[in-house]
Design an enzyme around this catalytic site. Structure first.
Site, mmCIF file in Angstrom:
data_model
loop_
_atom_site.group_PDB
_atom_site.id
_atom_site.type_symbol
_atom_site.label_atom_id
_atom_site.label_comp_id
_atom_site.label_asym_id
_atom_site.label_seq_id
_atom_site.Cartn_x
_atom_site.Cartn_y
_atom_site.Cartn_z
ATOM 1 N N ASP A 142 0.907 -1.161 -0.014
ATOM 2 C CA ASP A 142 -0.006 0.146 0.144
ATOM 3 C C ASP A 142 0.795 1.227 0.054
ATOM 4 O OD1 ASP A 142 0.702 -0.115 2.823
ATOM 5 O OD2 ASP A 142 -1.315 -1.023 3.289
ATOM 6 N N LYS A 185 -1.953 -1.519 -3.977
ATOM 7 C CA LYS A 185 -2.992 -0.385 -3.809
ATOM 8 C C LYS A 185 -2.423 0.889 -4.662
ATOM 9 C CE LYS A 185 -5.075 -2.006 0.575
ATOM 10 N NZ LYS A 185 -5.194 -1.644 2.006
ATOM 11 N N PHE A 224 -9.256 -2.200 3.032
ATOM 12 C CA PHE A 224 -8.728 -3.082 4.042
ATOM 13 C C PHE A 224 -9.054 -4.481 3.973
ATOM 14 C CE2 PHE A 224 -7.928 -5.331 8.041
ATOM 15 C CZ PHE A 224 -6.767 -4.982 8.270
ATOM 16 N N ILE A 225 -8.591 -5.410 3.486
ATOM 17 C CA ILE A 225 -8.806 -6.883 3.065
ATOM 18 C C ILE A 225 -8.193 -7.946 4.201
ATOM 19 C CG2 ILE A 225 -9.278 -6.235 0.852
ATOM 20 C CD1 ILE A 225 -6.418 -7.139 -0.037
ATOM 21 N N ASP A 227 -4.147 -10.242 7.104
ATOM 22 C CA ASP A 227 -4.818 -10.516 8.662
ATOM 23 C C ASP A 227 -5.497 -9.109 9.056
ATOM 24 O OD1 ASP A 227 -3.060 -9.436 11.113
ATOM 25 O OD2 ASP A 227 -2.101 -9.326 9.186
#
Length: 181
Positions: free
Chosen positions: A109, A137, A158-159, A165
């Site tokens: 990110d 991202k 947010f994944i 996690d």
């Protein structure tokens, strides 16, 4: 697996199925094979623990050239946000002096962790550091450094799942889920 799950205090909706993830990994493997199959050297796959374990393992099964596997543990997240500080609680598990290192990330990110690791590897004597990430991202990544191998570009969500996690939970999910709240 359900389309909606709860991890800790957050609800997530399925974002990428395991089948889609496998296709992403196939694409990255093809790129790596094209670059390393006949290069005459044995690159080091550096798995960034814990998130990149599943991606690295799946990718290594697909490449048909000799490669060494090494690990390093870094942390920069607390909950759902980056702290901006990169910690290396577990250093390199092997010497990378004079070697080409393929830095294996689950997701990129901001790029802060990536740049800190790249500098760390070069200081440890790596000849070349190439970046390989399952997910990127691009709306958040603003570094000037080019990422060599990108599986899939995703929006700034947010994944969790497939190694990713939320407070150390959700890594074992075969699919990837995006937070809904």
């Amino acid at each position: 697996m359900n389309d909606t799950i709860t991890v800790c205090d957050k609800t997530f909706r399925k974002y990428l199925s395991n089948e889609e993830i496998e296709k992403v990994i196939d694409g990255v493997a093809e790129q790596l094979i094209a670059d390393f199959k006949d290069c005459g050297e044995v690159p080091v796959f550096l798995c960034v623990l814990n998130g990149a374990i599943m991606f690295t393992a799946a990718l290594m099964k697909r490449v048909n050239f000799p490669a060494e596997l090494v690990s390093i543990k870094v942390s920069s997240y607390q909950g759902t946000t980056s702290t901006g500080t990169v910690l290396i609680p577990l250093g390199l598990t092997s010497d990378v002096t004079g070697r080409t290192v393929i830095l294996m990330e689950d997701i990129v990110d901001t790029g802060n962790t990536l740049m800190a690791l790249r500098e760390h590897l070069l200081n440890k004597g790596a000849k070349d550091v190439r970046i390989c990430t399952m997910l990127l991202k691009p709306d958040v990544y603003k570094m000037d450094y080019k990422i060599d191998y990108i599986g899939k570009k995703i929006p700034n969500k947010f994944i969790v799942g497939y190694g990713l996690d939320y407070n150390e939970l959700g890594r074992n999910l075969p699919d990837i889920y995006a937070v809904t709240d």
